[in-house]
Motif scaffolding. Structure first.
Motif, PDB file in Angstrom:
ATOM      1  N   UNK A  56       1.334  -1.583   0.293  1.00  0.00           N
ATOM      2  CA  UNK A  56      -0.098  -0.188   0.273  1.00  0.00           C
ATOM      3  C   UNK A  56       0.794   1.472  -0.178  1.00  0.00           C
ATOM      4  N   UNK A  57       2.016   0.623  -0.591  1.00  0.00           N
ATOM      5  CA  UNK A  57       2.186   2.525  -0.476  1.00  0.00           C
ATOM      6  C   UNK A  57       3.974   2.589   0.153  1.00  0.00           C
ATOM      7  N   UNK A  58       3.843   1.409   1.158  1.00  0.00           N
ATOM      8  CA  UNK A  58       4.898   1.859   2.538  1.00  0.00           C
ATOM      9  C   UNK A  58       5.893   0.394   2.293  1.00  0.00           C
ATOM     10  N   UNK A  59       7.214   1.609   1.581  1.00  0.00           N
ATOM     11  CA  UNK A  59       8.165   0.141   1.458  1.00  0.00           C
ATOM     12  C   UNK A  59       8.255  -1.026   2.491  1.00  0.00           C
ATOM     13  N   UNK A  60       8.109  -2.282   2.404  1.00  0.00           N
ATOM     14  CA  UNK A  60       9.440  -2.708   3.715  1.00  0.00           C
ATOM     15  C   UNK A  60      10.823  -3.339   3.027  1.00  0.00           C
ATOM     16  N   UNK A  61      11.298  -3.475   3.738  1.00  0.00           N
ATOM     17  CA  UNK A  61      12.582  -4.244   3.527  1.00  0.00           C
ATOM     18  C   UNK A  61      13.409  -4.537   4.676  1.00  0.00           C
ATOM     19  N   UNK A  62      14.046  -6.291   3.339  1.00  0.00           N
ATOM     20  CA  UNK A  62      14.339  -7.138   4.832  1.00  0.00           C
ATOM     21  C   UNK A  62      16.135  -7.038   5.091  1.00  0.00           C
ATOM     22  N   UNK A  63      16.615  -7.378   6.336  1.00  0.00           N
ATOM     23  CA  UNK A  63      17.994  -7.339   6.126  1.00  0.00           C
ATOM     24  C   UNK A  63      18.336  -8.715   6.922  1.00  0.00           C
ATOM     25  N   UNK A  64      19.571  -9.608   5.941  1.00  0.00           N
ATOM     26  CA  UNK A  64      19.515 -10.031   5.868  1.00  0.00           C
ATOM     27  C   UNK A  64      20.065 -11.052   7.349  1.00  0.00           C
ATOM     28  N   UNK A  65      21.143 -10.218   8.019  1.00  0.00           N
ATOM     29  CA  UNK A  65      21.776 -10.593   9.340  1.00  0.00           C
ATOM     30  C   UNK A  65      20.724 -10.158  10.495  1.00  0.00           C
ATOM     31  N   UNK A  87      15.008 -17.178  11.730  1.00  0.00           N
ATOM     32  CA  UNK A  87      16.182 -17.144  11.027  1.00  0.00           C
ATOM     33  C   UNK A  87      18.075 -17.262  11.129  1.00  0.00           C
ATOM     34  N   UNK A  88      18.397 -17.906  10.501  1.00  0.00           N
ATOM     35  CA  UNK A  88      20.142 -18.756  10.906  1.00  0.00           C
ATOM     36  C   UNK A  88      21.021 -17.453   9.818  1.00  0.00           C
ATOM     37  N   UNK A  89      21.615 -16.785  10.444  1.00  0.00           N
ATOM     38  CA  UNK A  89      22.113 -15.802   9.486  1.00  0.00           C
ATOM     39  C   UNK A  89      23.878 -16.489   9.314  1.00  0.00           C
TER      40      UNK A  89
END
Length: 351
Positions: A56-65, A87-89
């Motif tokens: 809905x126009x909002x940016x979502x960002x993933x962070x790997x570690x 998550x296992x980084x």
């Protein structure tokens, strides 16, 4: 004016360095002339960002570690939405691709028992988003310290496409019973579509080493970027049931048995990750190459280069709802040289 021999040698050396920097690697595409836009920094101090998706126009960002999913405010503020506990980084594994469909966010990540995709409802409004409990879409995807693939996206047919690396098992890329070294195609719930090329199988194409970018043009043609080993990285046009050669061939084989890439580049100039199609161009984010490579759809044999070395390693490129191009830098991933403010999101008003 007399020029001394030492000065002449210095001038000649400088000229040769400039020429080398401007000359494409043997076998790579001719360099085009698409003018470089001016980027705007819209977010800073991200921790190994990997993927961007919009709700809905909002940016979502993933962070790997960190395993964090964050939302980006209009003022550039970054707010934590959730941390994916499983998550296992390690190495190139961690929280990787994001995709959004009908109010749900899909996450591709490395867990203790392999790579998997989960779906969660997005709750709340801008500035106060949260995620509901997870539903597993697919699991059992082989994982390793590298070659995890990780890009996910919904195609124009509404199906979920998944870029999966070979997880270090080269021969598995040619094994149609293995999920590794493939591009998969699933329904949003994780079922196998009836019209997949191999009956009862999620495999859409095979013979991939480590694909990390997928995108479509307005005609529905699918493109994918792929990390090679020592010789060639690739840009491929993806066909249902297609065999892209790895590990039998790397780059153009011209053997009639495998589908050749439309472009190939030396890994030192490329290491292509996320890609986007915008304004008649395929835009490819490059890590080791530290540049955006821009390929016109009407001439897949040429490419322009933007921001060569200007922002370091580039991980993702995505089209925002307003038609602008957003690019993720990736200098905090342990292989880059972070500058003040890294990692960043750049916004390009292309046209």
């Amino acid at each position: 004016m007399k020029i001394r021999r030492g000065e002449m040698l210095a001038v000649m050396t400088a000229a040769m360095l400039v020429l080398a920097a401007c000359t494409p690697s043997p076998g790579s595409a001719p360099v085009g002339t698409d003018p470089e836009p001016s980027p705007e920094v819209i977010a800073e101090e991200l921790d190994v960002p990997w993927s961007i998706a919009f709700h809905e126009g909002i940016a979502l960002v993933s962070e790997r570690d960190s395993g964090r999913v964050a939302e980006l405010g209009d003022d550039g503020a970054v707010r934590e939405v959730a941390v994916i506990d499983d998550v296992t980084a390690a190495g190139e594994g961690g929280l990787l691709g994001l995709a959004v469909l009908d109010g749900d966010v899909y996450t591709y990540f490395t867990a203790a028992d392999g790579n998997r995709i989960e779906r969660r409802a997005i709750l709340g409004a801008a500035g106060a988003l949260a995620l509901g409990p997870p539903t597993t879409v697919i699991d059992g995807i082989p994982a390793a310290g590298n070659h995890n693939g990780g890009r996910i996206a919904f195609g124009p047919d509404g199906m979920l496409y998944v870029a999966v690396g070979d997880a270090g098992d080269r021969d598995s890329a040619q094994d149609l019973d293995a999920l590794s070294g493939k591009i998969l195609r699933l329904t949003p719930d994780g079922a196998v579509p009836d019209d997949n090329p191999f009956e009862g199988s999620p495999v859409y194409s095979y013979g991939h080493r480590n694909p990390q970018g997928i995108a479509w043009d307005d005609e529905g043609t699918m493109y994918a970027s792929e990390f090679g080993q020592d010789t060639w990285d690739e840009l491929n046009v993806i066909e249902a049931g297609g065999n892209y050669g790895w590990p039998v061939v790397e780059g153009v084989a011209d053997d009639g048995d495998h589908i050749d890439p439309v472009q190939q580049w030396a890994p030192s100039d490329a290491s292509p990750s996320g890609i986007a199609v915008v304004d008649g161009r395929i835009v490819i984010a490059n890590l080791r190459g530290e540049r955006l490579r821009v390929v016109p759809l009407d001439d897949l044999a040429t490419a322009s280069e933007w921001f060569r070395g200007g922002y370091g390693r580039l991980r993702d490129a995505v089209v925002a709802p307003d038609g602008s191009l957003w690019v993720l830098t990736n200098n905090t991933d342990g292989r880059g040289d972070p500058a003040d403010g890294d990692d960043r999101i750049l916004r390009l008003g292309v046209g």
